[in-house]
Write a protein that holds these residues in place. Structure first.
Motif, PDB file in Angstrom:
ATOM      1  N   PRO A 123      12.959  16.570 -18.998  1.00 39.78           N
ATOM      2  CA  PRO A 123      11.727  15.897 -18.589  1.00 39.78           C
ATOM      3  C   PRO A 123      12.010  14.894 -17.465  1.00 39.78           C
ATOM      4  O   PRO A 123      13.027  14.200 -17.479  1.00 39.78           O
ATOM      5  CB  PRO A 123      11.277  15.172 -19.867  1.00 39.78           C
ATOM      6  CG  PRO A 123      11.882  15.974 -20.977  1.00 39.78           C
ATOM      7  CD  PRO A 123      13.198  16.468 -20.433  1.00 39.78           C
ATOM      8  N   GLY A 124      11.124  14.879 -16.484  1.00 39.82           N
ATOM      9  CA  GLY A 124      11.294  13.995 -15.336  1.00 39.82           C
ATOM     10  C   GLY A 124      11.966  14.682 -14.147  1.00 39.82           C
ATOM     11  O   GLY A 124      12.014  14.117 -13.063  1.00 39.82           O
ATOM     12  N   GLN A 125      12.476  15.911 -14.343  1.00 39.14           N
ATOM     13  CA  GLN A 125      13.125  16.652 -13.251  1.00 39.14           C
ATOM     14  C   GLN A 125      12.090  16.980 -12.180  1.00 39.14           C
ATOM     15  O   GLN A 125      11.031  17.511 -12.475  1.00 39.14           O
ATOM     16  CB  GLN A 125      13.730  17.948 -13.782  1.00 39.14           C
ATOM     17  CG  GLN A 125      14.265  18.888 -12.703  1.00 39.14           C
ATOM     18  CD  GLN A 125      15.496  18.345 -12.019  1.00 39.14           C
ATOM     19  OE1 GLN A 125      16.484  18.062 -12.678  1.00 39.14           O
ATOM     20  NE2 GLN A 125      15.441  18.204 -10.717  1.00 39.14           N
ATOM     21  N   LYS A 126      12.376  16.670 -10.937  1.00 37.54           N
ATOM     22  CA  LYS A 126      11.479  16.998  -9.831  1.00 37.54           C
ATOM     23  C   LYS A 126      11.615  18.484  -9.509  1.00 37.54           C
ATOM     24  O   LYS A 126      12.731  18.994  -9.389  1.00 37.54           O
ATOM     25  CB  LYS A 126      11.815  16.166  -8.599  1.00 37.54           C
ATOM     26  CG  LYS A 126      10.855  16.377  -7.446  1.00 37.54           C
ATOM     27  CD  LYS A 126      11.150  15.447  -6.298  1.00 37.54           C
ATOM     28  CE  LYS A 126      10.103  15.610  -5.222  1.00 37.54           C
ATOM     29  NZ  LYS A 126      10.297  14.656  -4.134  1.00 37.54           N
ATOM     30  N   VAL A 127      10.474  19.173  -9.383  1.00 39.45           N
ATOM     31  CA  VAL A 127      10.463  20.598  -9.052  1.00 39.45           C
ATOM     32  C   VAL A 127       9.390  20.853  -7.993  1.00 39.45           C
ATOM     33  O   VAL A 127       8.538  20.000  -7.734  1.00 39.45           O
ATOM     34  CB  VAL A 127      10.184  21.484 -10.296  1.00 39.45           C
ATOM     35  CG1 VAL A 127      11.314  21.407 -11.300  1.00 39.45           C
ATOM     36  CG2 VAL A 127       8.863  21.140 -10.945  1.00 39.45           C
ATOM     37  N   TYR A 128       9.460  22.028  -7.395  1.00 42.86           N
ATOM     38  CA  TYR A 128       8.463  22.466  -6.414  1.00 42.86           C
ATOM     39  C   TYR A 128       7.859  23.769  -6.908  1.00 42.86           C
ATOM     40  O   TYR A 128       8.551  24.613  -7.466  1.00 42.86           O
ATOM     41  CB  TYR A 128       9.108  22.674  -5.039  1.00 42.86           C
ATOM     42  CG  TYR A 128       9.662  21.397  -4.466  1.00 42.86           C
ATOM     43  CD1 TYR A 128       8.864  20.547  -3.715  1.00 42.86           C
ATOM     44  CD2 TYR A 128      10.981  21.025  -4.709  1.00 42.86           C
ATOM     45  CE1 TYR A 128       9.361  19.356  -3.210  1.00 42.86           C
ATOM     46  CE2 TYR A 128      11.496  19.844  -4.203  1.00 42.86           C
ATOM     47  CZ  TYR A 128      10.681  19.019  -3.453  1.00 42.86           C
ATOM     48  OH  TYR A 128      11.169  17.851  -2.961  1.00 42.86           O
ATOM     49  N   LEU A 129       6.543  23.918  -6.691  1.00 44.10           N
ATOM     50  CA  LEU A 129       5.869  25.153  -7.064  1.00 44.10           C
ATOM     51  C   LEU A 129       4.716  25.392  -6.115  1.00 44.10           C
ATOM     52  O   LEU A 129       4.315  24.503  -5.362  1.00 44.10           O
ATOM     53  CB  LEU A 129       5.398  25.090  -8.524  1.00 44.10           C
ATOM     54  CG  LEU A 129       4.509  23.922  -8.926  1.00 44.10           C
ATOM     55  CD1 LEU A 129       3.072  24.366  -9.035  1.00 44.10           C
ATOM     56  CD2 LEU A 129       4.993  23.398 -10.248  1.00 44.10           C
ATOM     57  N   THR A 130       4.189  26.598  -6.160  1.00 44.07           N
ATOM     58  CA  THR A 130       3.068  26.955  -5.298  1.00 44.07           C
ATOM     59  C   THR A 130       1.784  26.788  -6.089  1.00 44.07           C
ATOM     60  O   THR A 130       1.641  27.336  -7.182  1.00 44.07           O
ATOM     61  CB  THR A 130       3.194  28.404  -4.799  1.00 44.07           C
ATOM     62  OG1 THR A 130       4.458  28.535  -4.132  1.00 44.07           O
ATOM     63  CG2 THR A 130       2.077  28.759  -3.836  1.00 44.07           C
ATOM     64  N   PHE A 131       0.849  26.010  -5.539  1.00 44.49           N
ATOM     65  CA  PHE A 131      -0.440  25.760  -6.176  1.00 44.49           C
ATOM     66  C   PHE A 131      -1.519  25.923  -5.116  1.00 44.49           C
ATOM     67  O   PHE A 131      -1.495  25.235  -4.099  1.00 44.49           O
ATOM     68  CB  PHE A 131      -0.471  24.341  -6.771  1.00 44.49           C
ATOM     69  CG  PHE A 131      -1.761  23.991  -7.459  1.00 44.49           C
ATOM     70  CD1 PHE A 131      -2.034  24.470  -8.728  1.00 44.49           C
ATOM     71  CD2 PHE A 131      -2.701  23.195  -6.828  1.00 44.49           C
ATOM     72  CE1 PHE A 131      -3.226  24.150  -9.362  1.00 44.49           C
ATOM     73  CE2 PHE A 131      -3.893  22.866  -7.451  1.00 44.49           C
ATOM     74  CZ  PHE A 131      -4.152  23.348  -8.722  1.00 44.49           C
ATOM     75  N   ASN A 132      -2.450  26.851  -5.346  1.00 45.60           N
ATOM     76  CA  ASN A 132      -3.520  27.158  -4.372  1.00 45.60           C
ATOM     77  C   ASN A 132      -2.967  27.462  -2.988  1.00 45.60           C
ATOM     78  O   ASN A 132      -3.475  26.995  -1.978  1.00 45.60           O
ATOM     79  CB  ASN A 132      -4.536  26.018  -4.290  1.00 45.60           C
ATOM     80  CG  ASN A 132      -5.436  25.960  -5.502  1.00 45.60           C
ATOM     81  OD1 ASN A 132      -5.514  26.912  -6.279  1.00 45.60           O
ATOM     82  ND2 ASN A 132      -6.109  24.845  -5.687  1.00 45.60           N
ATOM     83  N   GLY A 133      -1.860  28.217  -2.933  1.00 47.20           N
ATOM     84  CA  GLY A 133      -1.293  28.640  -1.659  1.00 47.20           C
ATOM     85  C   GLY A 133      -0.482  27.582  -0.938  1.00 47.20           C
ATOM     86  O   GLY A 133      -0.084  27.776   0.192  1.00 47.20           O
ATOM     87  N   ARG A 134      -0.254  26.444  -1.573  1.00 50.56           N
ATOM     88  CA  ARG A 134       0.509  25.364  -0.950  1.00 50.56           C
ATOM     89  C   ARG A 134       1.666  24.966  -1.845  1.00 50.56           C
ATOM     90  O   ARG A 134       1.544  24.981  -3.063  1.00 50.56           O
ATOM     91  CB  ARG A 134      -0.364  24.130  -0.727  1.00 50.56           C
ATOM     92  CG  ARG A 134      -1.459  24.373   0.250  1.00 50.56           C
ATOM     93  CD  ARG A 134      -2.212  23.088   0.520  1.00 50.56           C
ATOM     94  NE  ARG A 134      -2.791  23.206   1.831  1.00 50.56           N
ATOM     95  CZ  ARG A 134      -2.329  22.591   2.899  1.00 50.56           C
ATOM     96  NH1 ARG A 134      -1.317  21.789   2.833  1.00 50.56           N
ATOM     97  NH2 ARG A 134      -2.900  22.754   4.068  1.00 50.56           N
ATOM     98  N   GLU A 135       2.749  24.572  -1.232  1.00 48.48           N
ATOM     99  CA  GLU A 135       3.878  24.074  -2.008  1.00 48.48           C
ATOM    100  C   GLU A 135       3.649  22.605  -2.321  1.00 48.48           C
ATOM    101  O   GLU A 135       3.356  21.813  -1.419  1.00 48.48           O
ATOM    102  CB  GLU A 135       5.180  24.235  -1.229  1.00 48.48           C
ATOM    103  CG  GLU A 135       6.359  23.738  -2.034  1.00 48.48           C
ATOM    104  CD  GLU A 135       7.676  24.024  -1.376  1.00 48.48           C
ATOM    105  OE1 GLU A 135       8.343  24.970  -1.808  1.00 48.48           O
ATOM    106  OE2 GLU A 135       8.027  23.294  -0.437  1.00 48.48           O
TER     107      GLU A 135
END
Length: 184
Positions: free
Chosen positions: A89-101
């Protein structure tokens, strides 16, 4: 003197990776040095190699300076995948949401379901959204693609080739009337 094209050597130096801090979370940085063991008989073996990472600012206090990492501890191209680790918990991650990172923070990692709960604050939304994602859908490193091109997998080289074929085909199939010279 050589006239042929020479392929550049690939170096691991400069590769973007994530390495664990003392708190168990992963932090992004760049490999800036590689130490090979002196007793390594095979020139191409990675056994026993250690990697020094220059972390992205701001560098958290949980990172030990001058620590060297084994290849099994690093996440990134040519190293381990995020699927091989338990994210805290608290780990920074990146994901795609509504076509944007966008970036988010891990709330929970269900290892049995291979699923993470992520908290995000997307632009244009009020408040915080919590969503479940498959572990393979999250990244620890920011993508190089711009947000505008995130969902596009267009091979622009192929498009250029197709366009040149059309020009050739178009020019050879066209008929141009050329007036005959008149004699006076």
């Amino acid at each position: 003197m050589s006239t042929g094209k020479r392929i550049a050597k690939r170096s691991i130096i400069g590769t973007r990776v994530c390495a664990p801090g003392e708190d168990g979370k992963f932090y992004s940085g760049v490999i800036h040095a590689v130490k090979t063991p002196s007793n390594c008989p095979d020139l191409f073996s990675t056994i026993g190699m250690k990697y020094s990472i220059r972390f992205d600012p701001p560098v958290p206090r949980c990172l030990v300076w001058n620590r060297e990492y084994k290849d099994t501890e690093l996440i990134g191209p040519g190293f381990q995948s995020v699927q091989n680790f338990h994210l805290l918990p608290g780990q920074k991650v990146y994901l795609t949401f509504n076509g944007r990172e966008i970036s988010g923070e891990i709330v929970n990692h269900d290892v049995n379901m291979d699923e993470v709960t992520v908290q995000i604050c997307p632009p244009g939304y009020e408040g915080v959204l919590e969503m479940k994602k498959r572990l393979e859908e999250v990244r620890l490193l920011e993508s190089r693609k711009s947000a505008r091109l995130m969902d596009q997998d267009t091979d622009f080289a192929r498009l250029a080739d197709v366009g040149s074929d059309r020009k050739r085909a178009g020019s050879s199939s066209q008929h141009i009337d050329v007036p005959t010279p008149t004699q006076g």
